[in-house]
Design a protein around this motif. Structure first.
Motif, PDB file in Angstrom:
ATOM      1  N   ALA A 184       0.812  -1.213   0.000  1.00 44.42           N
ATOM      2  CA  ALA A 184       0.000   0.000   0.000  1.00 44.42           C
ATOM      3  C   ALA A 184       0.852   1.274   0.000  1.00 44.42           C
ATOM      4  N   GLY A 185       2.178   1.137   0.098  1.00 42.95           N
ATOM      5  CA  GLY A 185       3.041   2.313   0.006  1.00 42.95           C
ATOM      6  C   GLY A 185       3.739   2.714   1.276  1.00 42.95           C
ATOM      7  N   VAL A 186       3.491   1.999   2.374  1.00 46.83           N
ATOM      8  CA  VAL A 186       4.176   2.299   3.626  1.00 46.83           C
ATOM      9  C   VAL A 186       5.564   1.668   3.603  1.00 46.83           C
ATOM     10  N   ILE A 187       6.594   2.445   3.910  1.00 49.14           N
ATOM     11  CA  ILE A 187       7.947   1.901   3.975  1.00 49.14           C
ATOM     12  C   ILE A 187       8.109   1.150   5.288  1.00 49.14           C
ATOM     13  N   VAL A 188       8.546  -0.084   5.196  1.00 45.96           N
ATOM     14  CA  VAL A 188       8.836  -0.877   6.387  1.00 45.96           C
ATOM     15  C   VAL A 188      10.349  -0.972   6.529  1.00 45.96           C
ATOM     16  N   VAL A 189      10.838  -0.611   7.708  1.00 43.60           N
ATOM     17  CA  VAL A 189      12.275  -0.641   7.991  1.00 43.60           C
ATOM     18  C   VAL A 189      12.583  -1.877   8.824  1.00 43.60           C
ATOM     19  N   VAL A 190      13.569  -2.634   8.381  1.00 44.17           N
ATOM     20  CA  VAL A 190      13.995  -3.844   9.095  1.00 44.17           C
ATOM     21  C   VAL A 190      15.496  -3.729   9.362  1.00 44.17           C
ATOM     22  N   PHE A 191      15.883  -4.004  10.591  1.00 46.75           N
ATOM     23  CA  PHE A 191      17.297  -4.117  10.923  1.00 46.75           C
ATOM     24  C   PHE A 191      17.638  -5.610  10.908  1.00 46.75           C
ATOM     25  N   PRO A 192      18.176  -6.098   9.792  1.00 46.85           N
ATOM     26  CA  PRO A 192      18.321  -7.560   9.643  1.00 46.85           C
ATOM     27  C   PRO A 192      19.397  -8.174  10.529  1.00 46.85           C
ATOM     28  N   GLU A 193      20.145  -7.355  11.274  1.00 45.90           N
ATOM     29  CA  GLU A 193      21.055  -7.927  12.260  1.00 45.90           C
ATOM     30  C   GLU A 193      20.294  -8.483  13.461  1.00 45.90           C
ATOM     31  N   GLY A 194      19.043  -8.031  13.612  1.00 45.93           N
ATOM     32  CA  GLY A 194      18.204  -8.507  14.713  1.00 45.93           C
ATOM     33  C   GLY A 194      18.166  -7.529  15.859  1.00 45.93           C
ATOM     34  N   SER A 195      19.271  -7.320  16.538  1.00 46.12           N
ATOM     35  CA  SER A 195      19.325  -6.383  17.663  1.00 46.12           C
ATOM     36  C   SER A 195      20.562  -5.510  17.512  1.00 46.12           C
ATOM     37  N   ARG A 196      20.655  -4.492  18.366  1.00 47.20           N
ATOM     38  CA  ARG A 196      21.798  -3.578  18.290  1.00 47.20           C
ATOM     39  C   ARG A 196      23.100  -4.301  18.635  1.00 47.20           C
ATOM     40  N   ARG A 197      24.103  -4.095  17.804  1.00 40.20           N
ATOM     41  CA  ARG A 197      25.398  -4.710  18.099  1.00 40.20           C
ATOM     42  C   ARG A 197      26.238  -3.737  18.922  1.00 40.20           C
TER      43      ARG A 197
ATOM     44  N   THR B 288      29.727  -4.001  18.916  1.00 41.62           N
ATOM     45  CA  THR B 288      31.075  -3.992  18.355  1.00 41.62           C
ATOM     46  C   THR B 288      31.039  -3.345  16.975  1.00 41.62           C
ATOM     47  N   PRO B 289      32.170  -2.814  16.480  1.00 42.14           N
ATOM     48  CA  PRO B 289      32.186  -2.192  15.160  1.00 42.14           C
ATOM     49  C   PRO B 289      31.877  -3.163  14.025  1.00 42.14           C
ATOM     50  N   LYS B 290      32.134  -4.423  14.231  1.00 44.42           N
ATOM     51  CA  LYS B 290      31.964  -5.406  13.154  1.00 44.42           C
ATOM     52  C   LYS B 290      30.493  -5.673  12.876  1.00 44.42           C
ATOM     53  N   LEU B 291      30.129  -5.646  11.615  1.00 42.09           N
ATOM     54  CA  LEU B 291      28.757  -5.910  11.198  1.00 42.09           C
ATOM     55  C   LEU B 291      28.412  -7.373  11.419  1.00 42.09           C
ATOM     56  N   ALA B 292      27.232  -7.634  12.009  1.00 46.88           N
ATOM     57  CA  ALA B 292      26.795  -9.010  12.258  1.00 46.88           C
ATOM     58  C   ALA B 292      26.097  -9.569  11.018  1.00 46.88           C
ATOM     59  N   GLY B 293      25.840 -10.871  11.005  1.00 46.68           N
ATOM     60  CA  GLY B 293      25.148 -11.482   9.880  1.00 46.68           C
ATOM     61  C   GLY B 293      23.695 -11.029   9.786  1.00 46.68           C
ATOM     62  N   PHE B 294      23.116 -11.156   8.573  1.00 47.77           N
ATOM     63  CA  PHE B 294      21.740 -10.721   8.331  1.00 47.77           C
ATOM     64  C   PHE B 294      20.779 -11.921   8.364  1.00 47.77           C
ATOM     65  N   LYS B 295      19.631 -11.692   9.004  1.00 47.11           N
ATOM     66  CA  LYS B 295      18.559 -12.677   8.953  1.00 47.11           C
ATOM     67  C   LYS B 295      17.745 -12.470   7.666  1.00 47.11           C
TER      68      LYS B 295
END
Length: 406
Positions: A120-133, A135-142
């Motif tokens: 319908a046009g609503v932007i949905v934002v997903v943080f695919p890491e799951g929760s806040r990390r 450490t500087p290193k990027l975690a894997g994506f779900k």
């Protein structure tokens, strides 16, 4: 939903303009200009899911303030966190806009129910890491966001958030001023059954986006005002404003002067603008004095009879102290110039009497020049906000002065 989301974006934009060293959106195309916080970034058309790295609660505010200016936004987040306590529930409903999902095997089902909303046009934002990390290193994506994209026919917009982890890292309550950049990747679609591959590709894209640190970029208002301060237009503005204030203009001479001198640092341009304003103010006062003394009445809008009576009394009793009183009593300087003409004061007496007035312009302008240089880091991203607040408060102050002298 659109109305609420828009005002959320304005609210968080105001907050971020105060607590950060600037928020800039960097579109995917290298030729595109960076978009400052005050402007609306060109969000892609059609159903859209935004995915972003996640190291701070500030991530949500930044995306609301940027992407949320263009379209309604919902953030996928844990239902047990946001709806367990009343305070969190109020924040989720009014200040953020949460799409709640359960953190168990029903989570994917909850997420996929957002497909009609995305379509319908609503932007949905997903943080695919799951929760806040932490450490500087990027975690894997779900893979949930990519399953949703396949189910809704939406594009995925990968976004790299840089600087939010320094601004408000996980586990910290105090904000540290930092520049923030919202770096966009290329939007892409996800075919059914290819969520895992899409998640891996998005991980690599965002990992590249967040590789370099954020740069501090001055806001649009700061850039424009500074450019004007060094141009002939800036000099014309302060002199024309100050001259007109001595005759009829109801706004104080120092208003544009302060705005300009706070942006120029230690440049010689500061003293030049201050001196030009003082000379123009003196010329306006003398013009009004000459016109009125020769029988030509000048307009005095937004003044009262009591102001004129007080100015006449002060100039009759002690001309040397009259303009000194004007610096603090709220009576416009044009009233004193008008009264000096009515009394037929000599040129030399008028010049001598208005010296405290010119001294005030020098002191106020000098303070603005010095303080602006010291606070430049803080003013660069939010000068437009400061200007808007001052312009909002000034009519209130003017109304109080007129009421007091009525």
């Amino acid at each position: 939903m659109g109305f609420t989301s828009y005002w959320r974006s304005k609210f968080w934009g105001l907050v971020l303009s105060i607590v950060t060293d600037g928020v800039t959106t960097i579109p995917a195309h290298a030729a595109a200009e960076p978009v400052p916080l005050a402007r609306r970034p060109p969000v892609p058309d059609g159903p859209l899911i935004v995915i972003a790295n996640h190291s701070s609660h500030a991530d949500t505010a930044v995306l609301l303030a940027t992407v949320g200016r263009s379209r309604p936004v919902k953030f996928v987040a844990a239902a047990d966190y946001w709806f367990r306590r009343r305070r969190n529930k109020l924040i989720a409903k009014w200040l953020v806009g949460i799409w709640p999902i359960r953190r168990d095997r029903n989570g994917m089902k909850d997420l996929l129910t957002a497909a009609p909303t995305v379509a319908a046009g609503v932007i949905v934002v997903v943080f695919p890491e799951g929760s806040r990390r932490r450490t500087p290193k990027l975690a894997g994506f779900k893979r949930g966001a990519f399953e949703l994209a396949a189910a809704s026919g939406a594009k995925i917009l990968p976004v790299g958030l840089v600087g939010t982890g320094d601004l408000l890292p996980a586990g910290r309550r105090l904000i540290r001023r930092r520049p923030v950049e919202v770096r966009w990747g290329e939007p892409f679609t996800v075919a059914t059954g290819h969520a895992e591959q899409a998640a891996a590709a998005a991980f690599r894209a965002i990992d590249r986006l967040i590789d370099e640190p954020a740069l501090q970029r001055p806001g649009r208002v700061w850039t424009r005002v500074r450019r004007m301060a060094f141009a002939t237009a800036g000099l014309a503005l302060v002199t024309g404003w100050a001259y007109a204030e001595g005759i009829f203009w109801p706004l104080v001479a120092e208003m544009p002067l302060l705005l300009l001198v706070c942006t120029i640092g230690r440049s010689w341009r500061g003293p030049l603008l201050i001196v030009a304003t003082a000379i123009a103010s003196a010329a306006g006062i003398l013009t009004t004095w000459w016109l009125v003394s020769h029988g030509l009445d000048t307009p005095t809008p937004l003044t009262t009879a009591r102001m004129h009576e007080s100015a006449l009394d002060q100039l009759t009793t002690d001309p040397a102290a009259a303009f000194a009183n004007q610096m603090f009593n709220g009576i416009p300087v044009k009233v004193y110039a008008h009264s000096a003409g009515q009394l037929g004061m000599d040129f030399a007496d008028v010049v001598s009497a208005m010296l405290p007035r010119l001294g005030r312009i020098g002191v106020v302008g000098g303070i603005g020049w010095v303080v602006g240089g010291l606070l430049a880091r803080y003013l660069k991203p939010c000068l437009g906000t400061v200007q808007a607040v001052c312009l909002t408060l000034f009519p209130i102050g003017l109304g109080v002065v007129i009421w007091w002298w009525s």
